[in-house]
Design an enzyme around this catalytic site. Structure first.
Site, mmCIF file in Angstrom:
data_model
loop_
_atom_site.group_PDB
_atom_site.id
_atom_site.type_symbol
_atom_site.label_atom_id
_atom_site.label_comp_id
_atom_site.label_asym_id
_atom_site.label_seq_id
_atom_site.Cartn_x
_atom_site.Cartn_y
_atom_site.Cartn_z
ATOM 1 N N ARG A 104 0.891 -1.138 0.186
ATOM 2 C CA ARG A 104 0.096 0.035 0.005
ATOM 3 C C ARG A 104 0.880 1.099 -0.108
ATOM 4 O O ARG A 104 1.729 1.409 0.686
ATOM 5 C CB ARG A 104 -0.821 -0.019 1.254
ATOM 6 C CG ARG A 104 -2.268 -0.223 1.063
ATOM 7 C CD ARG A 104 -3.375 0.029 2.208
ATOM 8 N NE ARG A 104 -2.619 0.355 3.428
ATOM 9 C CZ ARG A 104 -3.516 0.843 4.591
ATOM 10 N NH1 ARG A 104 -4.960 0.838 4.115
ATOM 11 N NH2 ARG A 104 -3.194 1.274 5.544
ATOM 12 N N THR A 108 -1.141 7.626 -0.891
ATOM 13 C CA THR A 108 -2.272 7.297 -1.368
ATOM 14 C C THR A 108 -3.047 6.384 -0.941
ATOM 15 O O THR A 108 -4.328 6.117 -1.239
ATOM 16 C CB THR A 108 -2.035 6.998 -2.848
ATOM 17 O OG1 THR A 108 -1.617 5.870 -3.304
ATOM 18 C CG2 THR A 108 -1.112 8.070 -3.810
ATOM 19 N N ASP A 200 -0.018 -2.856 12.546
ATOM 20 C CA ASP A 200 0.617 -3.190 10.908
ATOM 21 C C ASP A 200 0.903 -4.503 11.029
ATOM 22 O O ASP A 200 1.922 -5.032 11.529
ATOM 23 C CB ASP A 200 1.838 -2.353 10.626
ATOM 24 C CG ASP A 200 2.161 -2.457 9.148
ATOM 25 O OD1 ASP A 200 2.545 -3.556 8.724
ATOM 26 O OD2 ASP A 200 2.402 -1.511 8.326
ATOM 27 N N ASP A 203 4.548 -5.575 9.955
ATOM 28 C CA ASP A 203 5.482 -5.202 10.604
ATOM 29 C C ASP A 203 5.666 -6.334 11.867
ATOM 30 O O ASP A 203 6.714 -6.709 12.299
ATOM 31 C CB ASP A 203 5.575 -3.886 11.051
ATOM 32 C CG ASP A 203 5.881 -3.046 10.039
ATOM 33 O OD1 ASP A 203 6.828 -3.437 8.816
ATOM 34 O OD2 ASP A 203 5.731 -1.633 9.980
HETATM 35 C C1 PRP Z 1 -1.173 -4.254 4.546
HETATM 36 C C2 PRP Z 1 -2.290 -5.653 4.453
HETATM 37 C C3 PRP Z 1 -3.122 -5.809 3.378
HETATM 38 C C4 PRP Z 1 -3.124 -4.292 3.245
HETATM 39 C C5 PRP Z 1 -4.557 -3.828 3.631
HETATM 40 O O1 PRP Z 1 -0.231 -4.613 3.817
HETATM 41 O O2 PRP Z 1 -1.408 -6.873 4.819
HETATM 42 O O3 PRP Z 1 -2.522 -6.246 2.289
HETATM 43 O O4 PRP Z 1 -2.300 -3.624 3.956
HETATM 44 O O5 PRP Z 1 -5.027 -2.406 3.387
HETATM 45 P P1 PRP Z 1 -5.982 -2.082 2.131
HETATM 46 O O6 PRP Z 1 -7.267 -3.129 2.391
HETATM 47 O O7 PRP Z 1 -6.043 -0.636 2.550
HETATM 48 O O8 PRP Z 1 -5.362 -2.218 0.736
HETATM 49 P P2 PRP Z 1 0.885 -3.489 3.560
HETATM 50 O O9 PRP Z 1 0.475 -2.668 2.248
HETATM 51 O O10 PRP Z 1 1.210 -2.911 4.838
HETATM 52 O O11 PRP Z 1 2.006 -4.440 3.089
HETATM 53 P P3 PRP Z 1 3.055 -5.583 3.680
HETATM 54 O O12 PRP Z 1 2.040 -6.975 3.766
HETATM 55 O O13 PRP Z 1 4.075 -5.655 2.915
HETATM 56 O O14 PRP Z 1 3.327 -5.141 5.065
HETATM 57 N N1 URA Z 2 -2.782 -2.830 7.114
HETATM 58 C C1 URA Z 2 -2.311 -3.408 8.199
HETATM 59 O O1 URA Z 2 -1.526 -3.965 8.384
HETATM 60 N N2 URA Z 2 -3.080 -2.730 9.180
HETATM 61 C C2 URA Z 2 -4.152 -1.972 9.275
HETATM 62 O O2 URA Z 2 -4.595 -1.727 10.199
HETATM 63 C C3 URA Z 2 -4.620 -1.606 7.952
HETATM 64 C C4 URA Z 2 -3.745 -1.982 6.979
#
Ligand code: PRP
Ligand code: URA
Length: 209
Positions: A104, A108, A200, A203
């Protein structure tokens, strides 16, 4: 219209409480996500087709059931979705694992695809997309788009925690998709985080910041 199933089994809810707790460290967080994924896999496979076969027990002949060999694939959205794969494979060991890499954009909040790899027989498989979080829904919608574009016909979406905004967004773009969640939370905050949520997911799973 696709349905929303909330797996409110006490074991899932108990483990989810400790997943949410900010004092839970990386090792325990990862173990708990793995365990909840196994429990959710049990629930999501409830409608798997079976067929009758005849066997001999030590006592008599009997007709009983086995899985009828439906082809499945688990699709983790990288990176946090990876935390749910092993737990699911414990119950569905023959499933293929496809990958979709999305992150994400922090400004944005829109998903950006950086990797995609799927099995060859995509049209015949049932796909279960897994990701711990469904927030705005952008990542899930992009993952579903990506699978459909390549010919997938049968797709489910499974996550630990969903925001109402994410559920609505999936059904706006992909009305037929069934969504399987462990908890439906209150809302998103101004940064696109789920409230109360778990923070997160990536993380916390991988110990990054
Ligand atoms: C997080 C989560 C989803 C996304 C959800 O991933 O694991 O994939 O955000 O958010 P959305 O519904 O608003 O799209 P992130 O982008 O943090 O990536 P990561 O898994 O690499 O940490
Ligand atoms: N992605 C995450 O990992 N946590 C949230 O709360 C939203 C998006």
């Amino acid at each position: 219209m696709g349905k929303v199933y909330v797996f409110d089994h006490p074991l899932i809810q108990h483990k989810l409480t400790y997943i949410r707790d900010k004092n839970t460290g990386t090792k325990e967080f990862r173990e708990l996500v793995d365990e909840v994924a196994t429990l959710m896999a049990f629930e999501i496979t409830r409608d798997m087709p079976t067929e009758d076969i005849e066997i001999d027990t030590p006592v008599t002949k009997t007709t009983t059931q086995v899985l009828s060999g439906k082809k499945m694939a688990i699709v983790p959205i990288l990176r946090a979705g990876l935390g749910m794969v092993d737990g699911m494979l414990k119950l569905i060991p023959a499933a293929k694992v496809a990958h979709i890499g999305l992150y994400r954009d922090p400004e944005t909040l829109k998903p950006v695809e950086y990797y995609a790899k799927f099995p060859a027989d995509i049209e015949e498989r049932e796909f279960i997309i897994v990701d711990p979080m469904l927030a705005t829904g952008g990542s899930a919608i992009e993952a579903i788009d990506s699978l459909k574009k390549r010919g997938a016909k049968n797709i489910k979406f499974m996550c630990l925690i969903a925001a109402p905004e994410g559920v609505e967004a999936i059904h706006e773009h992909h009305p037929e998709i069934d969504i399987y969640i462990a908890a439906l939370d209150e809302k998103l905050n101004d940064h696109g985080y789920i409230v109360p949520g778990l923070g997160d997911a990536g993380d916390r799973l991988f110990g990054t910041k």
